[in-house]
Structure formats: structure tokens, C-alpha cells
Design a protein around this motif. Structure first.
Motif, PDB file in Angstrom:
ATOM      1  N   ALA A 202      -8.859   0.256  10.910  1.00  0.00           N
ATOM      2  CA  ALA A 202     -10.113   0.904  10.502  1.00  0.00           C
ATOM      3  C   ALA A 202     -10.169   1.082   8.989  1.00  0.00           C
ATOM      4  O   ALA A 202     -11.201   0.810   8.356  1.00  0.00           O
ATOM      5  N   VAL A 203      -9.071   1.537   8.395  1.00  0.00           N
ATOM      6  CA  VAL A 203      -9.046   1.728   6.945  1.00  0.00           C
ATOM      7  C   VAL A 203      -9.169   0.390   6.224  1.00  0.00           C
ATOM      8  O   VAL A 203      -9.859   0.268   5.197  1.00  0.00           O
ATOM      9  N   VAL A 204      -8.524  -0.636   6.771  1.00  0.00           N
ATOM     10  CA  VAL A 204      -8.623  -1.979   6.195  1.00  0.00           C
ATOM     11  C   VAL A 204     -10.079  -2.441   6.172  1.00  0.00           C
ATOM     12  O   VAL A 204     -10.551  -3.032   5.192  1.00  0.00           O
ATOM     13  N   HIS A 205     -10.810  -2.167   7.249  1.00  0.00           N
ATOM     14  CA  HIS A 205     -12.225  -2.529   7.304  1.00  0.00           C
ATOM     15  C   HIS A 205     -13.037  -1.772   6.251  1.00  0.00           C
ATOM     16  O   HIS A 205     -13.973  -2.332   5.670  1.00  0.00           O
ATOM     17  N   VAL A 206     -12.700  -0.525   6.011  1.00  0.00           N
ATOM     18  CA  VAL A 206     -13.417   0.239   4.997  1.00  0.00           C
ATOM     19  C   VAL A 206     -13.274  -0.437   3.638  1.00  0.00           C
ATOM     20  O   VAL A 206     -14.260  -0.630   2.901  1.00  0.00           O
ATOM     21  N   HIS A 207     -12.055  -0.823   3.283  1.00  0.00           N
ATOM     22  CA  HIS A 207     -11.841  -1.496   1.999  1.00  0.00           C
ATOM     23  C   HIS A 207     -12.602  -2.824   1.955  1.00  0.00           C
ATOM     24  O   HIS A 207     -13.159  -3.186   0.908  1.00  0.00           O
ATOM     25  N   GLU A 208     -12.616  -3.544   3.071  1.00  0.00           N
ATOM     26  CA  GLU A 208     -13.345  -4.814   3.137  1.00  0.00           C
ATOM     27  C   GLU A 208     -14.830  -4.602   2.887  1.00  0.00           C
ATOM     28  O   GLU A 208     -15.456  -5.300   2.082  1.00  0.00           O
ATOM     29  N   MET A 209     -15.426  -3.628   3.575  1.00  0.00           N
ATOM     30  CA  MET A 209     -16.863  -3.412   3.464  1.00  0.00           C
ATOM     31  C   MET A 209     -17.256  -2.890   2.084  1.00  0.00           C
ATOM     32  O   MET A 209     -18.355  -3.144   1.604  1.00  0.00           O
ATOM     33  N   ARG A 210     -16.364  -2.172   1.453  1.00  0.00           N
ATOM     34  CA  ARG A 210     -16.657  -1.644   0.116  1.00  0.00           C
ATOM     35  C   ARG A 210     -16.320  -2.639  -0.992  1.00  0.00           C
ATOM     36  O   ARG A 210     -16.645  -2.405  -2.155  1.00  0.00           O
ATOM     37  N   GLY A 211     -15.649  -3.725  -0.626  1.00  0.00           N
ATOM     38  CA  GLY A 211     -15.225  -4.670  -1.645  1.00  0.00           C
ATOM     39  C   GLY A 211     -14.074  -4.168  -2.485  1.00  0.00           C
ATOM     40  O   GLY A 211     -13.825  -4.685  -3.575  1.00  0.00           O
ATOM     41  N   ARG A 212     -13.343  -3.190  -1.980  1.00  0.00           N
ATOM     42  CA  ARG A 212     -12.211  -2.609  -2.720  1.00  0.00           C
ATOM     43  C   ARG A 212     -10.925  -3.327  -2.295  1.00  0.00           C
ATOM     44  O   ARG A 212     -10.060  -2.768  -1.606  1.00  0.00           O
ATOM     45  N   PHE A 213     -10.803  -4.581  -2.707  1.00  0.00           N
ATOM     46  CA  PHE A 213      -9.742  -5.423  -2.179  1.00  0.00           C
ATOM     47  C   PHE A 213      -8.369  -5.082  -2.756  1.00  0.00           C
ATOM     48  O   PHE A 213      -7.361  -5.174  -2.050  1.00  0.00           O
ATOM     49  N   ALA A 214      -8.309  -4.688  -4.011  1.00  0.00           N
ATOM     50  CA  ALA A 214      -7.022  -4.286  -4.578  1.00  0.00           C
ATOM     51  C   ALA A 214      -6.481  -3.063  -3.847  1.00  0.00           C
ATOM     52  O   ALA A 214      -5.282  -2.986  -3.529  1.00  0.00           O
ATOM     53  N   GLU A 215      -7.359  -2.100  -3.553  1.00  0.00           N
ATOM     54  CA  GLU A 215      -6.935  -0.922  -2.804  1.00  0.00           C
ATOM     55  C   GLU A 215      -6.488  -1.297  -1.400  1.00  0.00           C
ATOM     56  O   GLU A 215      -5.536  -0.725  -0.855  1.00  0.00           O
ATOM     57  N   GLY A 216      -7.186  -2.253  -0.801  1.00  0.00           N
ATOM     58  CA  GLY A 216      -6.788  -2.706   0.527  1.00  0.00           C
ATOM     59  C   GLY A 216      -5.416  -3.348   0.531  1.00  0.00           C
ATOM     60  O   GLY A 216      -4.611  -3.120   1.434  1.00  0.00           O
ATOM     61  N   ILE A 217      -5.137  -4.159  -0.483  1.00  0.00           N
ATOM     62  CA  ILE A 217      -3.816  -4.783  -0.591  1.00  0.00           C
ATOM     63  C   ILE A 217      -2.743  -3.724  -0.766  1.00  0.00           C
ATOM     64  O   ILE A 217      -1.672  -3.780  -0.131  1.00  0.00           O
ATOM     65  N   ASP A 218      -3.000  -2.733  -1.621  1.00  0.00           N
ATOM     66  CA  ASP A 218      -2.037  -1.646  -1.809  1.00  0.00           C
ATOM     67  C   ASP A 218      -1.787  -0.908  -0.499  1.00  0.00           C
ATOM     68  O   ASP A 218      -0.634  -0.574  -0.169  1.00  0.00           O
ATOM     69  N   PHE A 219      -2.858  -0.639   0.236  1.00  0.00           N
ATOM     70  CA  PHE A 219      -2.743   0.084   1.499  1.00  0.00           C
ATOM     71  C   PHE A 219      -1.874  -0.692   2.487  1.00  0.00           C
ATOM     72  O   PHE A 219      -0.978  -0.119   3.126  1.00  0.00           O
ATOM     73  N   LEU A 220      -2.121  -1.982   2.617  1.00  0.00           N
ATOM     74  CA  LEU A 220      -1.346  -2.784   3.564  1.00  0.00           C
ATOM     75  C   LEU A 220       0.092  -2.986   3.081  1.00  0.00           C
ATOM     76  O   LEU A 220       1.032  -2.912   3.882  1.00  0.00           O
ATOM     77  N   ASP A 221       0.275  -3.238   1.804  1.00  0.00           N
ATOM     78  CA  ASP A 221       1.635  -3.437   1.289  1.00  0.00           C
ATOM     79  C   ASP A 221       2.503  -2.203   1.492  1.00  0.00           C
ATOM     80  O   ASP A 221       3.689  -2.302   1.805  1.00  0.00           O
ATOM     81  N   ALA A 222       1.906  -1.023   1.332  1.00  0.00           N
ATOM     82  CA  ALA A 222       2.668   0.217   1.470  1.00  0.00           C
ATOM     83  C   ALA A 222       3.100   0.465   2.903  1.00  0.00           C
ATOM     84  O   ALA A 222       4.024   1.245   3.151  1.00  0.00           O
ATOM     85  N   ARG A 223       2.447  -0.203   3.850  1.00  0.00           N
ATOM     86  CA  ARG A 223       2.724   0.036   5.277  1.00  0.00           C
ATOM     87  C   ARG A 223       3.148  -1.241   5.991  1.00  0.00           C
ATOM     88  O   ARG A 223       2.960  -1.379   7.202  1.00  0.00           O
ATOM     89  N   LEU A 224       3.714  -2.170   5.275  1.00  0.00           N
ATOM     90  CA  LEU A 224       4.016  -3.493   5.830  1.00  0.00           C
ATOM     91  C   LEU A 224       4.823  -3.408   7.123  1.00  0.00           C
ATOM     92  O   LEU A 224       4.539  -4.107   8.102  1.00  0.00           O
ATOM     93  N   ASP A 225       5.833  -2.552   7.145  1.00  0.00           N
ATOM     94  CA  ASP A 225       6.693  -2.459   8.332  1.00  0.00           C
ATOM     95  C   ASP A 225       5.965  -1.886   9.539  1.00  0.00           C
ATOM     96  O   ASP A 225       6.441  -2.025  10.679  1.00  0.00           O
TER      97      ASP A 225
END
Length: 479
Positions: A202-225
Motif C-alpha cells: 500500500a505504501v509503495v502504491h502511494v509513492h507510485e501515485m505521487r511520483g515520489r520514486f526516490a522515497e519509494g526506493i528508500d522505503f523498499l531498500d530499508a525493508r528488503l528482508d
């Protein structure tokens, strides 16, 4: 009479069966790959349990695999043949009715029955989770949000399963445009359960819809495991990462993800994975980036399935693969087959896919083929009238954006400058941080001979892409 962990009484169910049902529900809430085994264990331990049998029926349709649905329909009919439905408790009777409706092709009726059930029993996570997926499959963003939101007050703050419900609620909030609230709820759910993949999603979709792709990458990288393996949403989550990379202009990262995760020689061939593969490659096609070898392999995988008509959203992605591979005759025959099926259908009973196919699926399929043929005017004629109704055949805004981009690209190529300007205005207004939207503005300006405007738009796109590109260059996304 035994109860489940939520206090719901279970009819004709043993204590062992109840334990398996609890395990199956928890697995469903967290998208654990082994939860189907728990459903099978529940049926084996309590074969007379209507809830266990309904759960098995839901399992047959949740994956949108036509053959699984056919087998589930057969087993469910055998169970129900000698059952006195009037003797069942109301909760079990309603689950049976919802499962029967979905198996019969009436997704709207199934979702409505489960909604009525939740009014009476808001602490029924199976009804909530299955209903939530039905809302997703039918593109009903309001119900996707409110089905869960209305039930949440019945769940105590310290209930261990309130978290995944919050993740569902966050996704509904995002799909209905409440991005701030969606991010707040989604992040709170992730804090409760770091491996809550639907909340992460859900959070990933929020970043996608807002065009906040750098924030989305940070969010996913921080939770990779927590998301990159061991989940039924693993492939789809990597698809989102690839979309971020594409927006940053990093095609290499997107292709590495494709080859390592989305589609390769050991891929399962499940339709959900093939959807993501087709949708990613189609974005390359729209950008005129040749991926013929990948298209051919993917088209082979779709052809091997030989799917009967079942879910129009899947059909569109099959045609995407055939058209992308240049197999236009195959695509034409696929569309003709669906049209013949549609014409053969009788109107006696509701069938959700019949409506989806006729109103959305076939026009979109025809538009995809027309796009590859270079008939951009026909693409516009086919997609423009339905562009605001695409949600009615399911999927998310992010998934359906492949079709919206096809319309935009066709409008630019067909020199429908008026439509292209309007579409770009809509997109940029909703997502002003998207490099893709600004690159579209630049291309339109070029076509209109507005060199200065084009230069400014390209500079804006480059500036917006830079943070995400920098993050990817520092961390070449773990592939």
C-alpha cells in the motif's frame, strides 16, 4: 461447538479443523505461500465444515486461474449437493452463498454477500480479506476502502490481526485517492508487522501515485528482508521496484529485475506473475526500447496456458504479450475467440467477466494490437471513450496506467495534440513529480514547435529523476 481465534462459532468443525482454519486465515492475511496447505488441512480434518469448504472454494478463484476455479467449482458442488443450507448458522450460510456466487461468475453478488456478513460479524477476517480482494478484482475503490474501514472499530488496538486489516485499509485509501491517510495507516501497519506485505504494498502504491520514486526506493531498500522473498507478493513487489527504476531512467535495473524475478526459465507460469512481466515489457515498448527476445519467451508462456475466458484483466495482458512479440495473428485470433465467447453467452444469470470483456476487455485488446500495427488513430478511438471506466475490469491505478499511457502515446503519435495536451495536463496535475509526465510534455512541445517549452520540461524531468537515479546507482538494487 468450537470457535475460531476471533470468537466465531464453527459449525461441524473439530478442534483440529479450527486450528487449521486459524492458521489458514493468518496465512491469507499475510500472503504466506503455504496458506493453501492449511486450507487443505482444515478440509481434511473437518470435511463437513461449510467454512472450510467455502475457504477452499475461495482459494480456487483468488488466483484468477481458470483451471483452479473449475476444479474448485466441481468440489464445491459435490459438497453442497446433499447439504441442508437452511440448517446452517447464518455466517456459514453466507460464506457458502458468497463462494457459490463467485464460482458461478457473479463477483458483484459475492462481494455484496460478504459485505452484508461483515455488518453482522465485523470480526470475520476471512470475509474481510476475501471481500477486499473481490473489490480489487472488480476495481471498486470505494468498497476497497470502506469494507475494511467500517469493520476496524470492532478490532482492539492490541489485537495481533488488526495490523493486516490496517494494511488492507491503507490500500483502499490509496486507490481512492487519500494518499496522506493511506501512508499514515500503511506505515503504522508495517510498524506492527514488518513483514505485512500488503501494508508495504500500500505504501509503495502511494509513492507510485505521487511520483515520489526516490522515497519509494528508500522505503523498499530499508525493508528488503521483509518483502523481497518468501511472500505471494514477492514478484509483484519487485515489479513495483522496476517501475521506480524505469521512472528514474534506469532501464538496466528494471531489466535485471525482469530477468531475475519477473520472468525467467524457472518461472512458475502463474498468471499473476505473467501479468507483471507483460506490464513491465509493455512500458519498454511504449518507450520504443526493443525487447524482442524477452517478448518471445513471454508470449510462449502465455500461449502455453491456452486460457479459456475467465477474467478480462488477464486477457488484456495475454494480448499485450502476443502483440509485443509481434504475433499479431495470434493476438487477432485470441480477440476473435473472446468475441465468439461473448456472443455465445446467455443473459439468464449475471456474469461479471462477460460485462468486463464486452465493455472494457475487448476494446483494450483491440487497442493494444492497433498500437503495435501503428494505427494510432484507432487506438485513440478505442480507448478515449472508456478511459474513465477502465477500473471496472479490475486492477490498481498503477497496473491500469499501462493502458492510460498507451492512449497518451497514441494521441501524441496520431497528432491528436488537443487530446495529448489534455491527458498530459491531467497526469501532471495529479503527479507533478513524475519524470514520465514531464517527458511527455516535452514531446508534445516538440511536436508543436515549442522548443523552449520542451527544453524546460526535459530539464524538469531530469531534475525529478535525479534523486531516484542516485539512490539506484549507490545500491544497484540487490540483483
Amino acid at each position: 461447538m468450537v470457535t475460531d481465534r476471533y470468537g466465531n462459532r464453527l459449525y461441524e468443525c473439530t478442534a483440529e479443523g479450527a486450528e487449521h482454519l486459524d492458521r489458514a486465515v493468518e496465512g491469507l492475511l499475510f500472503f504466506r505461500p503455504d496458506f493453501p496447505n492449511a486450507v487443505a488441512d482444515a478440509v481434511a480434518a473437518s470435511p463437513g465444515s461449510p467454512l472450510a469448504q467455502a475457504f477452499a472454494a475461495y482459494l480456487g478463484v483468488l488466483g484468477t486461474e481458470a483451471r483452479d476455479a473449475a476444479e474448485a467449482r466441481r468440489r464445491f458442488a459435490e459438497f453442497g449437493a446433499g447439504l441442508d443450507h437452511s440448517a446452517l448458522p447464518r455466517r456459514e450460510r453466507m460464506h457458502m452463498a458468497a463462494a457459490e456466487a463467485w464460482l458461478a461468475g457473479d463477483m458483484g453478488r459475492a462481494g455484496q454477500v460478504l459485505e452484508e456478513l461483515v455488518v453482522e460479524c465485523p470480526r470475520d477476517p476471512l470475509a474481510l480479506a476475501v471481500g477486499h480482494q473481490l473489490d480489487f478484482f472488480t476495481g471498486d475503490a470505494t468498497r476497497l476502502r470502506d469494507r475494511i474501514g467500517g469493520a476496524l472499530p470492532a478490532w482492539a488496538a492490541d489485537d495481533p490481526h488488526r495490523g493486516p486489516l490496517m494494511g488492507m485499509y491503507a490500500f483502499g485509501l490509496e486507490e481512492s485517492g487519500h494518499y496522506d491517510r493511506a501512508q499514515e495507516v500503511g506505515r503504522a501497519a508495517v510498524e506492527q508487522n514488518p513483514r505485512d506485505i500488503w501494508a508495504i504494498h500500500a505504501v509503495v502504491h502511494v509513492h507510485e501515485m505521487r511520483g515520489r520514486f526516490a522515497e519509494g526506493i528508500d522505503f523498499l531498500d530499508a525493508r528488503l528482508d521483509d518483502w523481497a522473498s518468501g511472500s505471494l507478493l514477492t514478484v509483484h513487489s519487485w515489479w513495483h521496484y522496476a517501475l521506480y527504476a524505469l521512472e528514474a531512467g534506469d532501464t538496466g535495473t528494471a531489466l535485471r529485475i525482469y530477468d531475475a524475478v519477473l520472468h525467467h526459465k524457472d518461472s512458475t507460469g502463474f498468471v499473476m506473475e505473467l501479468l507483471d512481466a507483460a506490464a513491465l515489457l509493455w512500458r519498454f515498448l511504449l518507450d520504443e526500447l526493443d525487447q524482442d527476445a524477452r517478448w518471445q519467451t513471454l508470449a510462449d508462456a502465455w500461449a502455453a496456458r491456452a486460457d479459456p475466458p475467465f477474467y478480462a484483466f488477464n486477457d488484456v495482458h495475454a494480448v499485450m504479450a502476443f502483440a509485443g512479440a509481434g504475433r499479431l495473428e495470434t493476438a487477432d485470433e485470441f480477440v476473435a475467440d473472446r468475441r465468439r465467447w461473448l456472443e455465445s453467452q446467455k443473459e439468464e444469470r449475471p456474469n461479471t467477466n462477460r460485462v468486463m470483456t464486452g465493455e472494457i476487455g475487448l476494446p483494450v485488446c483491440e487497442a493494444l494490437v492497433a498500437y503495435v500495427r501503428g494505427d494510432y488513430a484507432s487506438v485513440v478511438e478505442l480507448l478515449w471513450p472508456i478511459r474513465r471506466r477502465l477500473h471496472t475490469f479490475g486492477g490498481s491505478h498503477a497496473q491500469r496506467d499501462a493502458i492510460q499511457r498507451t492512449l497518451l502515446e497514441a494521441a501524441i503519435r496520431a497528432r491528436r495534440d488537443d487530446l495529448a495536451r489534455l491527458l498530459l495536463g491531467e497526469r501532471t496535475g495529479l503527479s507533478p513529480h513524475s519524470p514520465y509526465n514531464w517527458l511527455g510534455q516535452a514531446r508534445l512541445a516538440d511536436a508543436l514547435g515549442e522548443a523552449g517549452r520542451a527544453a524546460v520540461a526535459r530539464a524538469t524531468a531530469s531534475e525529478l529523476a535525479a534523486p531516484a537515479a542516485a539512490r539506484l546507482s549507490r545500491n544497484p538494487h540487490h540483483m
